[in-house]
Scaffold this motif. Structure first.
Motif, short mmCIF file in Angstrom:
data_model
loop_
_atom_site.label_atom_id
_atom_site.label_comp_id
_atom_site.label_asym_id
_atom_site.label_seq_id
_atom_site.Cartn_x
_atom_site.Cartn_y
_atom_site.Cartn_z
N HIS A 1 5.14 7.50 7.54
CA HIS A 1 5.67 8.10 8.76
C HIS A 1 5.75 9.58 8.47
O HIS A 1 6.63 10.04 7.74
CB HIS A 1 7.03 7.53 9.12
CG HIS A 1 7.59 8.13 10.38
ND1 HIS A 1 8.83 7.79 10.89
CD2 HIS A 1 7.09 9.05 11.26
CE1 HIS A 1 9.06 8.47 12.00
NE2 HIS A 1 8.02 9.24 12.24
N ARG A 2 4.83 10.30 9.02
CA ARG A 2 4.76 11.75 8.81
C ARG A 2 5.38 12.44 10.01
O ARG A 2 5.05 12.14 11.16
CB ARG A 2 3.30 12.19 8.65
CG ARG A 2 3.10 13.64 8.23
CD ARG A 2 1.64 14.00 8.33
NE ARG A 2 0.81 13.20 7.46
CZ ARG A 2 0.42 13.55 6.24
NH1 ARG A 2 0.80 14.72 5.75
NH2 ARG A 2 -0.36 12.77 5.52
N GLY A 3 6.32 13.35 9.74
CA GLY A 3 6.95 14.07 10.83
C GLY A 3 8.30 13.51 11.21
O GLY A 3 8.75 13.69 12.34
N CYS A 4 8.97 12.84 10.28
CA CYS A 4 10.32 12.33 10.54
C CYS A 4 11.36 13.36 10.10
O CYS A 4 11.03 14.55 9.96
CB CYS A 4 10.53 10.96 9.91
SG CYS A 4 10.13 10.84 8.15
N ALA A 5 12.58 12.96 9.85
CA ALA A 5 13.64 13.91 9.52
C ALA A 5 14.57 13.31 8.48
O ALA A 5 14.67 12.09 8.34
CB ALA A 5 14.43 14.28 10.78
N ALA A 6 15.25 14.18 7.75
CA ALA A 6 16.20 13.72 6.74
C ALA A 6 17.32 14.73 6.57
O ALA A 6 17.12 15.93 6.77
CB ALA A 6 15.49 13.52 5.40
N ARG A 7 18.50 14.21 6.23
CA ARG A 7 19.65 15.06 5.91
C ARG A 7 20.08 14.78 4.49
O ARG A 7 20.25 13.62 4.10
CB ARG A 7 20.80 14.79 6.88
CG ARG A 7 20.52 15.22 8.32
CD ARG A 7 21.72 14.92 9.21
NE ARG A 7 22.90 15.63 8.74
CZ ARG A 7 24.15 15.24 8.99
NH1 ARG A 7 24.37 14.14 9.69
NH2 ARG A 7 25.17 15.95 8.53
N ILE A 8 20.24 15.84 3.72
CA ILE A 8 20.64 15.73 2.32
C ILE A 8 22.16 15.83 2.22
O ILE A 8 22.80 16.59 2.95
CB ILE A 8 19.99 16.83 1.47
CG1 ILE A 8 18.47 16.85 1.70
CG2 ILE A 8 20.31 16.63 0.00
CD1 ILE A 8 17.75 15.57 1.34
N ASP A 9 22.74 15.05 1.30
CA ASP A 9 24.19 14.99 1.11
C ASP A 9 24.88 14.48 2.36
O ASP A 9 25.98 14.93 2.73
CB ASP A 9 24.75 16.35 0.69
CG ASP A 9 24.24 16.78 -0.68
OD1 ASP A 9 24.09 15.90 -1.56
OD2 ASP A 9 23.97 17.98 -0.87
N ALA A 10 24.25 13.53 3.04
CA ALA A 10 24.82 12.90 4.23
C ALA A 10 24.54 11.40 4.16
O ALA A 10 23.44 10.99 3.78
CB ALA A 10 24.20 13.48 5.50
N PRO A 11 25.54 10.58 4.43
CA PRO A 11 26.86 10.89 4.96
C PRO A 11 27.87 11.36 3.93
O PRO A 11 29.02 11.63 4.26
CB PRO A 11 27.31 9.55 5.55
CG PRO A 11 26.64 8.55 4.69
CD PRO A 11 25.30 9.13 4.35
N ALA A 12 27.46 11.46 2.65
CA ALA A 12 28.36 11.95 1.60
C ALA A 12 27.52 12.63 0.54
O ALA A 12 26.29 12.48 0.49
CB ALA A 12 29.17 10.80 1.00
#
Length: 273
Positions: free
Chosen positions: A192-203
């Motif tokens: 899946h190219r073009g998705c999203a991610a958050r680092i240090d989340a939810p902790a």
């Protein structure tokens, strides 16, 4: 979660509150149209991504996804190596890594001679809050570094620690991708190219992603792809959230995992020493 092999017993089902698929999650509506596409792993960094095959017994086999991060080191999810039937970790000789597998082709194979688990990880039944779940403190420890018996002639993927990053938004021009060996295409990677991610989340030390994935992609790299052809692993995906049951597997458009900051120190010690 790992993809079970033929007649394999399903791996843990982990608490939805902690971001893992559960039987109850199977009742939620199906995710939107699948954005994963099959790919031929002929170009880097995909030549360094492969199957981590685990044999618990003659009728008990499973696989996850791993990434070559050094000539002899592979990063994947720790829970892939836990045998629920025996309530213990498998032995190194039960693990085999196949890099860049595309049907009956690959870019290298090797047996595993040792592995290093995250400090303090405990997946035994006595440490789990309920049968088939995982303690909250274990989520950020769900990583393991495999040491191969011999180096593979494949360019490894570097890792990058990006505290509190919201990707790709905080990296203009970069693309987030998740690539792995899913249960529905176990011998050819999907991406899946073009998705999203958050680092240090939810902790702190964790990662949350909005990437299509399925069982078998536990341990898959969350990649940051630069416009100039560069690539780095910013974390690993370990389980789906809000999963829909598909046979013995789970599929979802979101997931959780471990941020690179949780294992970067161990990798620095083992790979860059």
């Amino acid at each position: 979660m790992p993809a079970p092999g033929r007649r394999a017993r399903p791996a843990f089902v982990l608490a939805l509150a902690l971001g893992w698929a559960t039987p109850a999650a199977a009742q939620v509506p199906a995710p939107p149209a699948d954005k994963r596409v099959p790919m031929e792993p002929t170009a880097w960094p995909f030549t360094a991504i492969g199957r981590v095959n685990v044999v618990q017994g003659p009728a008990h086999r499973s696989h996850c996804t791993g990434t070559l991060v050094g000539p002899r080191h592979v990063l994947t999810a720790a829970h892939c190596l836990f045998d629920v039937r025996l309530d213990s970790w498998v032995k190194p000789h039960q693990i085999h890594f196949v890099a860049g597998q595309a049907r009956d082709l690959n870019t290298g194979t090797a047996e595993v001679e040792a592995f290093r688990l995250a400090p303090g990880i405990d997946l035994r039944a006595a440490a789990r809050p309920a049968h088939g779940s995982i303690a909250p403190a274990m989520i950020g420890r769900d990583w393991v570094i495999l040491t191969l018996r011999q180096p593979l002639g494949v360019r490894p993927v570097p890792w990058r620690v990006l505290p509190n990053a919201d990707l790709p938004g905080s990296r203009p021009g970069a693309v987030v991708a998740l690539a792995g060996y899913a249960a529905d295409r176990p011998f050819l990677p999907v991406i899946h190219r073009g998705c999203a991610a958050r680092i240090d989340a939810p902790a702190a030390g964790l990662l949350s992603d909005l990437c299509e994935s399925m069982s078998g992609e536990s341990g898959a790299p969350v990649l940051l792809l630069d416009a100039d052809g560069g690539a780095a692993l910013v974390g690993i995906h370990t389980a789906v959230t809000g999963g829909t049951r598909v046979g013995s597997a789970y599929r979802s458009a979101s997931g959780v995992g471990v941020a690179a900051g949780s294992f970067a120190g161990a990798l620095d010690e083992m790979v860059r020493k």
